[in-house]
Scaffold this active site. Structure first.
Site, PDB file in Angstrom:
ATOM      1  N   ASP A 155       9.874  24.823 -34.663  1.00 54.74           N
ATOM      2  CA  ASP A 155      11.037  25.018 -35.523  1.00 54.74           C
ATOM      3  C   ASP A 155      10.620  24.668 -36.958  1.00 54.74           C
ATOM      4  O   ASP A 155       9.827  23.743 -37.162  1.00 54.74           O
ATOM      5  CB  ASP A 155      12.172  24.106 -35.053  1.00 54.74           C
ATOM      6  CG  ASP A 155      13.330  24.093 -36.026  1.00 54.74           C
ATOM      7  OD1 ASP A 155      13.884  25.168 -36.279  1.00 54.74           O
ATOM      8  OD2 ASP A 155      13.653  23.009 -36.542  1.00 54.74           O
ATOM      9  N   CYS A 215       3.444   1.690   2.748  1.00 53.79           N
ATOM     10  CA  CYS A 215       4.695   0.951   2.517  1.00 53.79           C
ATOM     11  C   CYS A 215       5.642   1.796   1.669  1.00 53.79           C
ATOM     12  O   CYS A 215       6.850   1.876   1.944  1.00 53.79           O
ATOM     13  CB  CYS A 215       4.418  -0.366   1.785  1.00 53.79           C
ATOM     14  SG  CYS A 215       3.354  -1.521   2.660  1.00 53.79           S
ATOM     15  N   CYS A 252       0.837  -1.203   0.000  1.00 60.01           N
ATOM     16  CA  CYS A 252       0.000   0.000   0.000  1.00 60.01           C
ATOM     17  C   CYS A 252       0.868   1.247   0.000  1.00 60.01           C
ATOM     18  O   CYS A 252       2.097   1.172   0.047  1.00 60.01           O
ATOM     19  CB  CYS A 252      -0.943   0.010   1.205  1.00 60.01           C
ATOM     20  SG  CYS A 252      -0.059   0.163   2.770  1.00 60.01           S
TER      21      CYS A 252
END
Length: 732
Positions: free
Chosen positions: A425, A25, A22
């Site tokens: 560009d 953790c 989870c």
């Protein structure tokens, strides 16, 4: 594990982390690694990896692994991803899913009779409580074992996670029931224990399966490469594993085979299918001198290729590394969830204890107090919070890789939402980036083919890009060209040579006039018209007369007009930026539908132009492909590099478009924005679920069985919502 003082060469490494379940953790592992000197870690729950950056290499890999293991998780050092290692990982993942399936099926089969007999009084029989206890025991002990084991490991290290909550809930319901039954009581909660276990196992199973699908794109990308290759050794073909290929080796690619690695064609001609890497369905024609990419498919024709890049340096490997790096990152919105998750579990346990105490103080039966407390513990799991960002990132970046759109990291997602201006560009981005002969204008009474034949033959002896464009077109249209003798080049002005006994010149009008060649009025008018459109004109002359004009230009890509329209539909203002003259720039801009033009800009001034736009309050995206675009790409709020361009431009960008089609820029921005929306939706629902459900549970309005089902559903919802990104399609 013993620590190491040996400095490691890598400043940034990936660790495989095991045992995380989870978001809390994730927070614990990040916090522990972050306490090491000069170490910063980003941990990803969905990919079970930690991306660790070290300011100095003094902290070794062994120290990092030891730090993770010290808090009860597993860690594995980075390893070379040989095919066997990849298969091992896939097998381990499959075994994990199979194990979850077994526990789920067994728990469901044993738990169903417990639920039925507990909730339907008509099914009661003498001793039914003991039978329910007997059926529940293997569910609680074996089915819920993954939760108990993780909770015990965390407890040993003085911490609590989602597994602690689940284990507490299941054991509380089971032990209360067993104790009550032993004392002759009637209030049993065995159905809560078995249903909770089954629901959570189902959630884990579907979540694991969905996470595996989320990672399919990157696995498929890595599987694209050839497994072996026919290398030429002393003129003989020898088939060897692709890992044995070295830079400079010559290898053979037959029709229908994958190209083993990046290289240059030295013999043969063919069409290469690059769709697996670029998403572009039209094959690319190649001939000697053409560059080819590993993992693309040779459609027809035998090719001999010289290897120029191998292993981690190939385009495929770099794409995969870029995608994997993006998947380990975190968007800003996820960091809030991580901070909350870090303190969430202890707060929930305290809240559950408080709920139990308050219910008892109000005079409620202990069974009622326990029911509310268990519901609080179960409903509060922060699982969905931990999965919200990484699963969406995995699917979004994976889908992008399939389409040739590479997102470098989660921070990019925030940028795509804010941009309002896109600077394009010109050369190589909006245009093809190479000169082409677009018109041959003969003087009155002259033959167009003869002008092209003689001018093409003369220019074929020159290496100038304009000369090459004329010569290539002449050869395409006319076939073979006559021989040239006495070739001479006047730098920047023109060329001279003897062809079939005549002195032929090609070059600027003023230079030809110096040699006594008069420019006819009709050719002068053609010159003025072409130069007004930003095109270059070369004149051809022989026997004292200018015989024709050859108009050369960098042509606009066929898809650039559509691309500009797509960008406008996304609410962006396109601006053309180029070093070319104003006339040429406006001609290209008009052709593709761009209203704003910045022309005659030196390469070093492109950064200043981007800065100027930013100072005006615009949020700027820049699309480019050359070395001279790299600084501007880095300066822009969002940099998009054409993958057909230089490595410098790609390295400086946030998004890479593998194919040279400007339409991909709009697709990349759309995908990034949709991925960000998915992350935010996931986090909203994960937060909303907890905020709404916790008070209901504390007030005793939520049955623990329903709480378990809702908690499992929240995680599955987040993952399946992310999987919808797999259906993302380009505009065309």
């Amino acid at each position: 594990m013993a620590t190491s003082t040996r400095p490691d060469a890598e400043q940034s490494i990936e660790l495989a982390i095991t045992g995380m379940t989870c978001a809390s953790c994730v927070a614990r592992v990040e916090r522990k690694l972050g306490k090491l000197p000069g170490v910063t870690a980003t941990v990803n729950l969905a990919t079970a990896t930690a991306h660790v950056t070290r300011e100095s290499p003094e902290v070794g890999v062994e120290e990092l692994i030891a730090a993770v293991e010290a808090i009860g998780y597993g860690a594995e050092a980075p390893r070379t991803q040989a095919p066997a290692a990849e298969e091992e990982e896939v097998d381990a993942e499959g075994a994990h899913i199979t194990g979850l399936r077994r526990r789920l099926v067994a728990s469901a089969l044993l738990g169903l009779p417990v639920v039925l007999v507990s909730m339907i009084s008509a099914l009661h029989f003498p001793g039914w409580q003991w039978a329910a206890l007997a059926l529940s025991t293997p569910v609680v002990a074996w089915g819920a074992w993954p939760f108990h084991r993780a909770a015990a490991v965390n407890l040993r290290h003085g911490s609590a996670t989602m597994d602690t909550l689940v284990s507490l809930g299941v054991l509380a319901a089971y032990l209360w029931s067993a104790g009550t039954l032993a004392l002759g009581g009637e209030h049993l909660y065995l159905e809560v224990a078995v249903v909770l276990t089954a629901f959570l196992l189902a959630g884990r199973f579907f979540e694991a399966r969905a996470k595996r699908r989320a990672g399919d794109a990157i696995r498929a990308l890595m599987d694209l490469g050839a497994k072996d290759v026919a290398v030429l050794r002393d003129g003989t073909e020898v088939r060897v594993p692709v890992e044995e290929l070295a830079v400079g080796d010559l290898f053979v690619v037959r029709p229908g085979e994958k190209i083993a690695t990046d290289g240059e064609v030295v013999e043969g001609a063919s069409a290469i299918d690059e769709s697996l890497l670029t998403g572009e369905s039209v094959p690319v024609e190649v001939e000697p001198g053409s560059q080819v990419t590993g993992a693309t498919l040779n459609s027809h024709g035998r090719l001999t290729v010289r290897a120029t890049r191998i292993g981690a340096d190939t385009k495929l490997a770099r794409i995969a590394a870029l995608v994997e790096r993006a998947q380990t990152g975190k968007a800003a919105v996820q960091r809030l969830a991580d901070r909350i998750s870090a303190v969430f579990v202890p707060v929930v346990i305290a809240l559950a204890a408080g709920t139990f105490g308050v219910w008892l103080l109000t005079g409620a039966p202990a069974a009622t107090a326990l029911t509310a407390a268990i519901a609080v513990v179960i409903i509060a799991c922060p699982c969905a919070l931990g999965l919200a960002t990484p699963t969406a990132l995995m699917v979004g970046t994976g889908r992008g890789a399939q389409l040739g759109l590479l997102i470098s990291g989660p921070e990019v997602l925030e940028s795509t939402r804010r941009i309002d201006t896109v600077v394009l560009d010109k050369t190589g981005t909006v245009t093809e980036g190479k000169m082409r002969l677009v018109a041959v204008v003969p003087a009155d009474g002259q033959d167009e083919r003869e002008v092209l034949r003689l001018a093409g033959a003369l220019e074929d002896a020159s290496e100038h890009p304009i000369a090459t464009a004329i010569a290539n077109t002449a050869r395409e249209r006319l076939g073979s060209l006559p021989a040239v003798t006495g070739f001479a080049n006047t730098q920047g002005r023109g060329v001279t040579g003897q062809i079939e006994g005549r002195t032929v010149r090609a070059g600027r009008a003023a230079w030809l006039e110096e040699h006594g060649h008069v420019l006819p009025d009709e050719l002068d008018r053609a010159r003025k018209e072409a130069e007004a459109e930003g095109r270059t004109v070369v004149f051809a002359a022989w026997d004292g007369q200018v015989r024709g004009a050859l108009v050369v230009a960098d042509t606009v890509k066929a898809t650039s007009g559509e691309a500009v329209a797509d960008l406008k539909r996304l609410g962006l203002t396109p601006i053309l930026l180029t070093g070319d003259n104003t006339a040429a720039a406006h001609a290209v801009a008009a052709e593709v539908g761009i209203d704003q033009v910045i022309a005659e800009v030196h390469p070093e001034d492109k950064v200043a132009e981007v800065q100027r736009l930013q100072e005006e309050g615009r949020v700027v995206a820049m699309v480019g492909d050359g070395v001279n675009d790299a600084a501007a790409l880095a300066q822009a709020d969002l940099g998009l590099a054409m993958g057909t361009g230089t490595d410098a431009a790609i390295a400086a960008s946030d998004l890479t478009l593998v194919r040279g089609d400007l339409r991909a820029a709009a697709d990349a921005i759309r995908l990034a924005r949709r991925t960000l929306r998915t992350i935010k939706a996931n986090l909203f629902w994960a937060f909303a679920y907890n905020v709404a459900a916790l008070p209901l549970a504390a007030l005793g309005l939520l049955n623990p069985m329903i709480a378990g089902g809702a908690m499992a559903f929240s995680s599955v919802f987040v993952v399946t919502n992310s999987l919808r990104l797999r259906r993302f399609q380009p505009l065309r």
